[in-house]
Design a protein around this motif. Sequence first.
Motif, short mmCIF file in Angstrom:
data_model
loop_
_atom_site.label_atom_id
_atom_site.label_comp_id
_atom_site.label_asym_id
_atom_site.label_seq_id
_atom_site.Cartn_x
_atom_site.Cartn_y
_atom_site.Cartn_z
N VAL A 1 23.51 41.96 -51.16
CA VAL A 1 23.07 41.38 -49.88
C VAL A 1 22.27 40.12 -50.18
CG1 VAL A 1 21.66 41.73 -47.82
CG2 VAL A 1 23.02 43.62 -48.74
N ASN A 2 22.60 39.00 -49.53
CA ASN A 2 21.94 37.74 -49.87
C ASN A 2 21.73 36.87 -48.64
OD1 ASN A 2 24.30 35.49 -49.87
ND2 ASN A 2 25.11 37.48 -50.54
N PHE A 3 20.73 36.01 -48.71
CA PHE A 3 20.47 35.05 -47.63
C PHE A 3 19.60 33.91 -48.16
CE2 PHE A 3 17.19 38.31 -47.36
CZ PHE A 3 16.00 37.56 -47.28
N GLU A 4 19.54 32.85 -47.40
CA GLU A 4 18.65 31.72 -47.70
C GLU A 4 17.57 31.67 -46.63
OE1 GLU A 4 20.80 27.96 -48.03
OE2 GLU A 4 22.64 29.16 -48.16
N ASP A 5 16.39 31.16 -47.00
CA ASP A 5 15.32 30.99 -46.01
C ASP A 5 14.28 30.03 -46.56
OD1 ASP A 5 13.85 31.34 -43.69
OD2 ASP A 5 13.94 33.52 -43.74
N ASN A 6 13.30 29.69 -45.72
CA ASN A 6 12.22 28.82 -46.16
C ASN A 6 11.19 29.56 -47.00
OD1 ASN A 6 13.17 26.46 -44.82
ND2 ASN A 6 12.44 27.30 -42.89
N HIS A 7 11.14 30.87 -46.85
CA HIS A 7 10.28 31.71 -47.69
C HIS A 7 10.95 33.06 -47.83
CE1 HIS A 7 8.97 33.44 -43.84
NE2 HIS A 7 8.69 32.21 -43.45
N VAL A 8 10.88 33.65 -49.01
CA VAL A 8 11.52 34.94 -49.27
C VAL A 8 10.60 35.80 -50.13
CG1 VAL A 8 13.90 34.09 -49.10
CG2 VAL A 8 12.73 34.01 -51.29
N ALA A 9 10.87 37.09 -50.15
CA ALA A 9 10.09 38.01 -50.98
C ALA A 9 10.96 39.21 -51.32
CB ALA A 9 8.82 38.45 -50.26
N THR A 10 10.58 39.91 -52.39
CA THR A 10 11.28 41.13 -52.77
C THR A 10 10.31 42.31 -52.68
OG1 THR A 10 10.74 40.96 -55.12
CG2 THR A 10 12.73 39.83 -54.37
N GLY A 11 10.87 43.52 -52.71
CA GLY A 11 10.04 44.73 -52.75
C GLY A 11 9.14 44.84 -51.53
N LEU A 12 7.92 45.34 -51.78
CA LEU A 12 6.96 45.49 -50.69
C LEU A 12 6.56 44.14 -50.10
CD1 LEU A 12 4.45 48.35 -51.58
CD2 LEU A 12 5.96 48.20 -49.62
N GLY A 13 6.79 43.06 -50.84
CA GLY A 13 6.51 41.73 -50.31
C GLY A 13 7.28 41.45 -49.03
N ASN A 14 8.47 42.06 -48.89
CA ASN A 14 9.24 41.90 -47.65
C ASN A 14 8.47 42.40 -46.45
OD1 ASN A 14 11.78 40.64 -47.74
ND2 ASN A 14 12.61 42.30 -48.97
N HIS A 15 7.65 43.43 -46.64
CA HIS A 15 6.94 44.06 -45.53
C HIS A 15 5.51 43.54 -45.38
CE1 HIS A 15 10.26 46.92 -45.49
NE2 HIS A 15 10.10 47.04 -46.79
N LEU A 16 4.89 43.15 -46.50
CA LEU A 16 3.47 42.79 -46.46
C LEU A 16 3.21 41.29 -46.59
CD1 LEU A 16 2.06 45.65 -48.74
CD2 LEU A 16 2.12 45.57 -46.25
N ALA A 17 4.07 40.58 -47.31
CA ALA A 17 3.83 39.15 -47.52
C ALA A 17 4.53 38.27 -46.48
CB ALA A 17 4.30 38.75 -48.92
N ARG A 18 5.73 38.65 -46.08
CA ARG A 18 6.48 37.78 -45.17
C ARG A 18 5.84 37.63 -43.79
NH1 ARG A 18 12.61 37.17 -45.04
NH2 ARG A 18 11.89 35.06 -44.57
N PRO A 19 5.18 38.65 -43.24
CA PRO A 19 4.45 38.40 -41.98
C PRO A 19 3.39 37.31 -42.11
CG PRO A 19 4.70 40.75 -42.32
CD PRO A 19 5.17 40.09 -43.59
N ILE A 20 2.71 37.26 -43.27
CA ILE A 20 1.72 36.20 -43.52
C ILE A 20 2.43 34.85 -43.59
CG2 ILE A 20 0.02 35.33 -45.17
CD1 ILE A 20 -0.41 38.28 -46.03
N LEU A 21 3.55 34.82 -44.30
CA LEU A 21 4.29 33.57 -44.44
C LEU A 21 4.85 33.08 -43.10
CD1 LEU A 21 6.18 34.44 -47.76
CD2 LEU A 21 4.34 32.78 -47.49
N ARG A 22 5.29 34.00 -42.26
CA ARG A 22 5.80 33.60 -40.94
C ARG A 22 4.70 32.95 -40.11
NH1 ARG A 22 8.28 38.98 -41.01
NH2 ARG A 22 10.44 38.77 -41.70
N ASP A 23 3.47 33.43 -40.27
CA ASP A 23 2.34 32.89 -39.50
C ASP A 23 1.86 31.55 -40.05
OD1 ASP A 23 2.30 34.97 -37.73
OD2 ASP A 23 0.71 36.08 -38.76
N GLU A 24 1.85 31.39 -41.37
CA GLU A 24 1.11 30.28 -41.98
C GLU A 24 1.97 29.24 -42.67
OE1 GLU A 24 -2.32 31.47 -44.22
OE2 GLU A 24 -2.61 33.28 -43.02
N TRP A 25 3.26 29.53 -42.92
CA TRP A 25 4.09 28.56 -43.62
C TRP A 25 4.48 27.40 -42.72
CZ3 TRP A 25 8.87 26.43 -42.81
CH2 TRP A 25 9.41 25.69 -43.87
N HIS A 26 4.49 26.19 -43.27
CA HIS A 26 5.12 25.04 -42.61
C HIS A 26 5.72 24.15 -43.68
CE1 HIS A 26 1.73 22.34 -43.64
NE2 HIS A 26 0.96 23.39 -43.39
#
Length: 233
Positions: free
Chosen positions: A140-165
Amino acid sequence: MDHPSAETQRTLYPYVTGSSVVALKYKDGILMAADTGGSYGSTLRYKSIERLKPIGKHSLLGASGEISDFQEILRYLDELILYDNMWDDGNSLGPKEVHNYLTRIMYNRRNKFNPLWNSLILGGVKNGQKYLGMVSMIGVNFEDNHVATGLGNHLARPILRDEWHENLTFEEGVQLLEKCMRVLLYRDRSAVNKIQISKITEEGATVFPPFSLKTYWEFSAFKNPTIGAEGSW
């Protein structure tokens, strides 16, 4: 009778594993972060495993999951880059091509019921174009402006969605990655506080030496996690 060395070896279960990798695009290229721990089950067995590797001239690879399978993937990629260089045609594989190759490898091994137990992040810059994608152990694969693996998908990406530009400076990108890795350290039992950050720009990849995260453990919830919990006394 076949010689024992001719036997097929398969990873039936992940033994030594690395935890989350987090990556993002910033103004000049790609930033990636991972810790240096290697867990044997729930035991932190190795503390200096580097899981961020430059691939060719334009790409940077980060991996979570089984460490020996990651080493096998690196051997595949060494052969790919060597074969590409042998053409000596003035061109070199970009991050999109390497990512596509990894998706084929992972999906092919999954179809043989002999998967490589990794989640991979592949980022890079070629001809001014930034590229960042991930691929799971089943392809399973995709491209994005920020990505994470493992628990980072659940804990890090919400932070990135809020703060990344898209105009993050290098310093802002590093601060954002450190924030994500700190949350993962607090919440992921497999994470350690020694992390490594790498970047790749048009000029090439740089993997910085590991360093220790500054942490704060005096939160009341850390001292007594049952305070305010449902059903607590």
